[in-house]
Scaffold this active site. Sequence first.
Site, mmCIF file in Angstrom:
data_model
loop_
_atom_site.group_PDB
_atom_site.id
_atom_site.type_symbol
_atom_site.label_atom_id
_atom_site.label_comp_id
_atom_site.label_asym_id
_atom_site.label_seq_id
_atom_site.Cartn_x
_atom_site.Cartn_y
_atom_site.Cartn_z
ATOM 1 N N ARG A 88 0.716 -1.071 -0.333
ATOM 2 C CA ARG A 88 0.165 -0.304 0.239
ATOM 3 C C ARG A 88 1.182 1.036 0.454
ATOM 4 N NH1 ARG A 88 -5.419 -2.122 1.224
ATOM 5 N NH2 ARG A 88 -6.502 -0.366 1.593
ATOM 6 N N ARG A 154 -19.404 -1.965 5.067
ATOM 7 C CA ARG A 154 -18.581 -2.106 5.967
ATOM 8 C C ARG A 154 -18.771 -0.347 6.746
ATOM 9 N NH1 ARG A 154 -13.116 -3.558 2.051
ATOM 10 N NH2 ARG A 154 -12.914 -2.038 3.268
HETATM 11 P P1 AMP Z 1 -9.432 -3.205 2.177
HETATM 12 O O1 AMP Z 1 -10.018 -3.806 1.994
HETATM 13 O O2 AMP Z 1 -7.477 -3.642 1.467
HETATM 14 O O3 AMP Z 1 -9.421 -2.091 2.177
HETATM 15 O O4 AMP Z 1 -8.245 -2.964 3.586
HETATM 16 C C1 AMP Z 1 -9.594 -1.128 4.407
HETATM 17 C C2 AMP Z 1 -7.977 -0.533 5.664
HETATM 18 O O5 AMP Z 1 -8.004 -2.097 6.036
HETATM 19 C C3 AMP Z 1 -7.772 -0.052 4.896
HETATM 20 O O6 AMP Z 1 -8.192 1.283 4.743
HETATM 21 C C4 AMP Z 1 -6.298 0.656 5.953
HETATM 22 O O7 AMP Z 1 -6.636 0.664 7.166
HETATM 23 C C5 AMP Z 1 -6.329 -1.607 6.340
HETATM 24 N N1 AMP Z 1 -5.329 -1.579 4.992
HETATM 25 C C6 AMP Z 1 -5.688 -2.442 4.563
HETATM 26 N N2 AMP Z 1 -4.469 -3.168 3.654
HETATM 27 C C7 AMP Z 1 -3.148 -2.813 4.311
HETATM 28 C C8 AMP Z 1 -1.731 -2.467 4.038
HETATM 29 N N3 AMP Z 1 -0.793 -3.310 3.212
HETATM 30 N N4 AMP Z 1 -1.079 -1.245 4.788
HETATM 31 C C9 AMP Z 1 -1.705 -0.762 5.536
HETATM 32 N N5 AMP Z 1 -3.203 -0.859 6.152
HETATM 33 C C10 AMP Z 1 -3.906 -1.663 4.995
#
Ligand code: AMP
Length: 208
Positions: A88, A154
Amino acid sequence: MNIVLLGAPGAGKGTQAQKLVADYGVAHISTGDLLRAAVKAESKLGKEAKGYMDAGQLVPDQLVIDLVKERLQADDAKKGFILDGFPRNTQQAVVLGSELEDMGIELDAALLVDVASDVIIKRLSSRRTCKACGYTAPAGVDVCPRCGGEMYQRDDDKPETIAKRLDTYEKQTAPLVEYYSGNNILKKVDGDRPVDEVYADVKELLGL
Ligand code: AMP
Protein backbone atom coordinates in the site's frame (compact mmCIF):
# COMPACT_ATOMS: atom_id res chain seq x y z
CA MET A 1 1.23 -16.98 -10.86
CA ASN A 2 2.51 -14.46 -8.30
CA ILE A 3 0.88 -11.11 -8.69
CA VAL A 4 0.19 -7.84 -6.93
CA LEU A 5 -3.12 -6.09 -7.57
CA LEU A 6 -3.04 -2.30 -7.55
CA GLY A 7 -5.95 0.12 -7.71
CA ALA A 8 -8.08 2.40 -5.55
CA PRO A 9 -10.44 0.94 -2.95
CA GLY A 10 -13.54 -0.18 -4.84
CA ALA A 11 -11.73 -0.61 -8.18
CA GLY A 12 -12.68 -4.29 -8.23
CA LYS A 13 -9.40 -5.86 -7.12
CA GLY A 14 -11.12 -8.28 -4.74
CA THR A 15 -13.63 -9.35 -7.37
CA GLN A 16 -10.94 -10.07 -9.97
CA ALA A 17 -8.83 -11.84 -7.33
CA GLN A 18 -11.75 -14.11 -6.39
CA LYS A 19 -12.21 -15.09 -10.04
CA LEU A 20 -8.51 -15.90 -10.46
CA VAL A 21 -8.55 -17.93 -7.26
CA ALA A 22 -11.60 -19.91 -8.41
CA ASP A 23 -10.07 -20.65 -11.83
CA TYR A 24 -6.41 -21.18 -10.96
CA GLY A 25 -6.36 -22.26 -7.29
CA VAL A 26 -3.87 -19.62 -6.16
CA ALA A 27 -3.97 -18.04 -2.69
CA HIS A 28 -5.88 -14.79 -2.25
CA ILE A 29 -3.97 -12.67 0.24
CA SER A 30 -6.12 -9.65 1.08
CA THR A 31 -4.67 -7.59 3.90
CA GLY A 32 -8.03 -5.82 4.32
CA ASP A 33 -9.78 -9.19 4.83
CA LEU A 34 -7.05 -10.39 7.22
CA LEU A 35 -7.30 -7.17 9.24
CA ARG A 36 -11.12 -7.25 9.35
CA ALA A 37 -10.92 -10.84 10.63
CA ALA A 38 -8.48 -9.71 13.35
CA VAL A 39 -10.84 -6.87 14.33
CA LYS A 40 -13.78 -9.27 14.48
CA ALA A 41 -11.78 -11.71 16.63
CA GLU A 42 -10.77 -8.79 18.89
CA SER A 43 -7.16 -10.00 18.77
CA LYS A 44 -4.26 -7.77 19.83
CA LEU A 45 -3.62 -6.96 16.17
CA GLY A 46 -7.31 -6.25 15.59
CA LYS A 47 -7.47 -3.87 18.53
CA GLU A 48 -4.40 -2.00 17.28
CA ALA A 49 -5.62 -1.86 13.67
CA LYS A 50 -9.25 -0.83 14.24
CA GLY A 51 -8.72 2.88 14.92
CA TYR A 52 -6.66 3.35 11.76
CA MET A 53 -9.15 1.45 9.63
CA ASP A 54 -12.13 3.40 10.97
CA ALA A 55 -10.29 6.62 10.17
CA GLY A 56 -9.49 5.54 6.59
CA GLN A 57 -5.76 5.54 7.36
CA LEU A 58 -3.17 2.87 6.75
CA VAL A 59 -2.41 0.52 9.60
CA PRO A 60 1.29 0.79 10.63
CA ASP A 61 3.55 -1.02 8.15
CA GLN A 62 5.09 -3.48 10.59
CA LEU A 63 1.73 -4.94 11.63
CA VAL A 64 0.72 -5.60 8.03
CA ILE A 65 4.14 -6.78 6.92
CA ASP A 66 4.24 -9.44 9.66
CA LEU A 67 0.79 -10.61 8.61
CA VAL A 68 1.77 -10.92 4.94
CA LYS A 69 5.08 -12.65 5.67
CA GLU A 70 3.27 -15.30 7.67
CA ARG A 71 0.59 -15.72 5.03
CA LEU A 72 3.15 -16.11 2.22
CA GLN A 73 4.65 -19.10 4.04
CA ALA A 74 1.32 -20.98 4.12
CA ASP A 75 0.95 -24.08 1.97
CA ASP A 76 -1.71 -22.68 -0.35
CA ALA A 77 0.62 -19.83 -1.38
CA LYS A 78 3.12 -22.32 -2.81
CA LYS A 79 0.94 -22.68 -5.91
CA GLY A 80 1.02 -18.93 -6.39
CA PHE A 81 -0.63 -15.91 -4.81
CA ILE A 82 -2.55 -12.76 -5.49
CA LEU A 83 -1.75 -9.92 -3.15
CA ASP A 84 -4.81 -7.69 -2.85
CA GLY A 85 -4.38 -4.44 -0.91
CA PHE A 86 -0.68 -5.02 -0.26
CA PRO A 87 1.70 -3.30 -0.78
CA ARG A 88 0.00 0.00 0.00
CA ASN A 89 3.09 2.25 0.06
CA THR A 90 6.68 2.22 -1.17
CA GLN A 91 8.08 0.93 2.11
CA GLN A 92 5.80 -2.12 1.95
CA ALA A 93 6.79 -2.69 -1.69
CA VAL A 94 10.48 -2.62 -0.82
CA VAL A 95 10.02 -5.06 2.07
CA LEU A 96 7.91 -7.35 -0.12
CA GLY A 97 10.62 -7.31 -2.79
CA SER A 98 13.31 -8.40 -0.36
CA GLU A 99 11.09 -10.99 1.33
CA LEU A 100 10.26 -12.59 -2.03
CA GLU A 101 13.91 -12.50 -3.04
CA ASP A 102 14.80 -14.37 0.16
CA MET A 103 12.11 -16.92 -0.69
CA GLY A 104 13.42 -17.27 -4.26
CA ILE A 105 10.13 -16.06 -5.73
CA GLU A 106 9.62 -13.50 -8.49
CA LEU A 107 6.56 -11.33 -9.02
CA ASP A 108 5.08 -11.98 -12.47
CA ALA A 109 3.01 -8.81 -12.63
CA ALA A 110 1.67 -5.80 -10.81
CA LEU A 111 -1.79 -5.39 -12.27
CA LEU A 112 -3.45 -1.99 -11.99
CA VAL A 113 -7.26 -2.08 -12.04
CA ASP A 114 -7.87 1.44 -13.24
CA VAL A 115 -11.13 3.26 -12.39
CA ALA A 116 -11.77 7.05 -12.31
CA SER A 117 -12.32 8.53 -8.85
CA ASP A 118 -15.92 9.72 -9.47
CA VAL A 119 -16.89 6.13 -10.35
CA ILE A 120 -15.04 4.85 -7.25
CA ILE A 121 -16.97 7.18 -4.94
CA LYS A 122 -20.31 5.97 -6.35
CA ARG A 123 -19.25 2.31 -6.14
CA LEU A 124 -17.97 2.47 -2.57
CA SER A 125 -20.99 4.32 -1.22
CA SER A 126 -23.35 1.68 -2.61
CA ARG A 127 -21.12 -1.31 -1.86
CA ARG A 128 -22.36 -4.08 0.42
CA THR A 129 -20.09 -6.86 1.69
CA CYS A 130 -20.90 -10.37 2.88
CA LYS A 131 -20.25 -10.76 6.60
CA ALA A 132 -19.31 -14.41 6.11
CA CYS A 133 -17.22 -14.59 2.92
CA GLY A 134 -16.36 -11.01 1.92
CA TYR A 135 -18.22 -11.16 -1.42
CA THR A 136 -19.22 -7.66 -2.57
CA ALA A 137 -22.32 -6.48 -4.44
CA PRO A 138 -24.22 -3.20 -4.95
CA ALA A 139 -26.81 -2.02 -2.36
CA GLY A 140 -30.11 -3.85 -2.69
CA VAL A 141 -28.53 -7.30 -2.48
CA ASP A 142 -29.35 -8.40 1.08
CA VAL A 143 -28.32 -12.06 0.91
CA CYS A 144 -24.89 -13.10 -0.37
CA PRO A 145 -25.35 -14.75 -3.79
CA ARG A 146 -22.26 -16.86 -3.13
CA CYS A 147 -22.76 -18.25 0.38
CA GLY A 148 -26.15 -17.01 1.61
CA GLY A 149 -24.51 -14.85 4.31
CA GLU A 150 -25.77 -11.46 5.47
CA MET A 151 -24.69 -8.40 3.43
CA TYR A 152 -23.71 -5.22 5.32
CA GLN A 153 -22.14 -1.84 4.70
CA ARG A 154 -18.53 -1.73 5.90
CA ASP A 155 -17.98 1.15 8.36
CA ASP A 156 -15.24 2.49 6.10
CA ASP A 157 -17.60 2.47 3.07
CA LYS A 158 -19.59 5.30 4.70
CA PRO A 159 -19.20 8.71 2.97
CA GLU A 160 -17.08 10.40 5.66
CA THR A 161 -14.42 7.68 5.49
CA ILE A 162 -14.47 7.16 1.71
CA ALA A 163 -12.96 10.61 1.04
CA LYS A 164 -10.18 9.94 3.53
CA ARG A 165 -9.41 6.52 2.03
CA LEU A 166 -9.19 7.96 -1.47
CA ASP A 167 -6.85 10.68 -0.22
CA THR A 168 -4.69 8.01 1.45
CA TYR A 169 -4.68 6.06 -1.82
CA GLU A 170 -3.61 9.04 -3.93
CA LYS A 171 -0.84 10.09 -1.56
CA GLN A 172 0.57 6.73 -0.49
CA THR A 173 -0.48 3.96 -2.86
CA ALA A 174 -0.74 5.57 -6.31
CA PRO A 175 3.08 6.10 -6.43
CA LEU A 176 3.43 2.30 -6.60
CA VAL A 177 2.22 2.45 -10.21
CA GLU A 178 5.44 4.21 -11.11
CA TYR A 179 7.46 1.93 -8.80
CA TYR A 180 6.32 -1.24 -10.58
CA SER A 181 6.45 0.40 -13.96
CA GLY A 182 10.16 0.93 -13.23
CA ASN A 183 10.43 -2.81 -12.51
CA ASN A 184 8.86 -3.49 -15.94
CA ILE A 185 6.08 -5.66 -14.53
CA LEU A 186 3.22 -3.15 -14.55
CA LYS A 187 0.07 -4.09 -16.49
CA LYS A 188 -3.05 -1.97 -16.63
CA VAL A 189 -6.68 -2.90 -17.18
CA ASP A 190 -9.68 -0.57 -17.55
CA GLY A 191 -11.81 -1.54 -14.53
CA ASP A 192 -14.85 0.57 -15.43
CA ARG A 193 -16.60 -2.20 -17.36
CA PRO A 194 -18.65 -5.31 -16.54
CA VAL A 195 -16.75 -7.76 -14.33
CA ASP A 196 -16.43 -10.47 -16.99
CA GLU A 197 -15.07 -8.07 -19.62
CA VAL A 198 -12.45 -6.86 -17.16
CA TYR A 199 -11.61 -10.46 -16.28
CA ALA A 200 -11.15 -11.45 -19.94
CA ASP A 201 -8.57 -8.68 -20.30
CA VAL A 202 -6.93 -9.60 -16.99
CA LYS A 203 -6.37 -13.15 -18.22
CA GLU A 204 -4.98 -11.94 -21.52
CA LEU A 205 -2.64 -9.46 -19.80
CA LEU A 206 -1.41 -12.20 -17.47
CA GLY A 207 -0.95 -14.63 -20.36
CA LEU A 208 -3.51 -17.10 -18.92
P1 AMP B 1 -9.16 -2.75 2.06
O1 AMP B 1 -10.16 -3.81 2.34
O2 AMP B 1 -7.99 -3.25 1.23
O3 AMP B 1 -9.78 -1.50 1.45
O4 AMP B 1 -8.52 -2.32 3.45
C1 AMP B 1 -9.31 -1.77 4.49
C2 AMP B 1 -8.42 -1.02 5.47
O5 AMP B 1 -7.45 -1.92 6.05
C3 AMP B 1 -7.58 0.10 4.85
O6 AMP B 1 -8.30 1.32 4.74
C4 AMP B 1 -6.43 0.19 5.86
O7 AMP B 1 -6.85 0.84 7.05
C5 AMP B 1 -6.20 -1.27 6.22
N1 AMP B 1 -5.22 -1.89 5.30
C6 AMP B 1 -5.44 -2.86 4.37
N2 AMP B 1 -4.31 -3.20 3.75
C7 AMP B 1 -3.34 -2.44 4.29
C8 AMP B 1 -1.94 -2.31 4.05
N3 AMP B 1 -1.30 -3.04 3.11
N4 AMP B 1 -1.24 -1.41 4.81
C9 AMP B 1 -1.84 -0.68 5.77
N5 AMP B 1 -3.15 -0.74 6.02
C10 AMP B 1 -3.90 -1.61 5.30
